[in-house]
Scaffold this motif. Sequence first.
Motif: not given
Length: 130
Positions: A9, A40, A43, A57, A61
């Motif tokens: 991340r 994207y 996530s 989920k 995106d």
Amino acid sequence: MRTNQLMRRTAVLTATIVIASAGLTACSDAQAYCVDLAGYAASATNVDPTKPADYVKILDDAKKLRDSAPDEVKDDWKVIVGFAEKAQKAGKNEVELARLAKQLGPVTSAYKAIATQAKDSCKVDVPKLK
């Protein structure tokens, strides 16, 4: 394992900032796609590509990326979005989700093409397939 997710991340956030700041002078469609792709990637770290229900989920995106993708991966995004829409439609129907899980071949190929293009053109690492 949490350290790996945090590192991914952080790397994605750094890439997003670099790409976004480079685009402040003149943001091209390709740069915008790369920024969206970096978001994207962040996530999608918790999505298991072998579980059709997880595709829901990332559906929103994925639709955005499908629409803004360069020609070389536009069809690949269509495959991902189509599969995610089928998973969404299946809901919690385990029989339908199991049937979808058997159709992962084209999805896996599309995802690998997207990942390669993301790395080469955008310098973004999308999560690896498990």
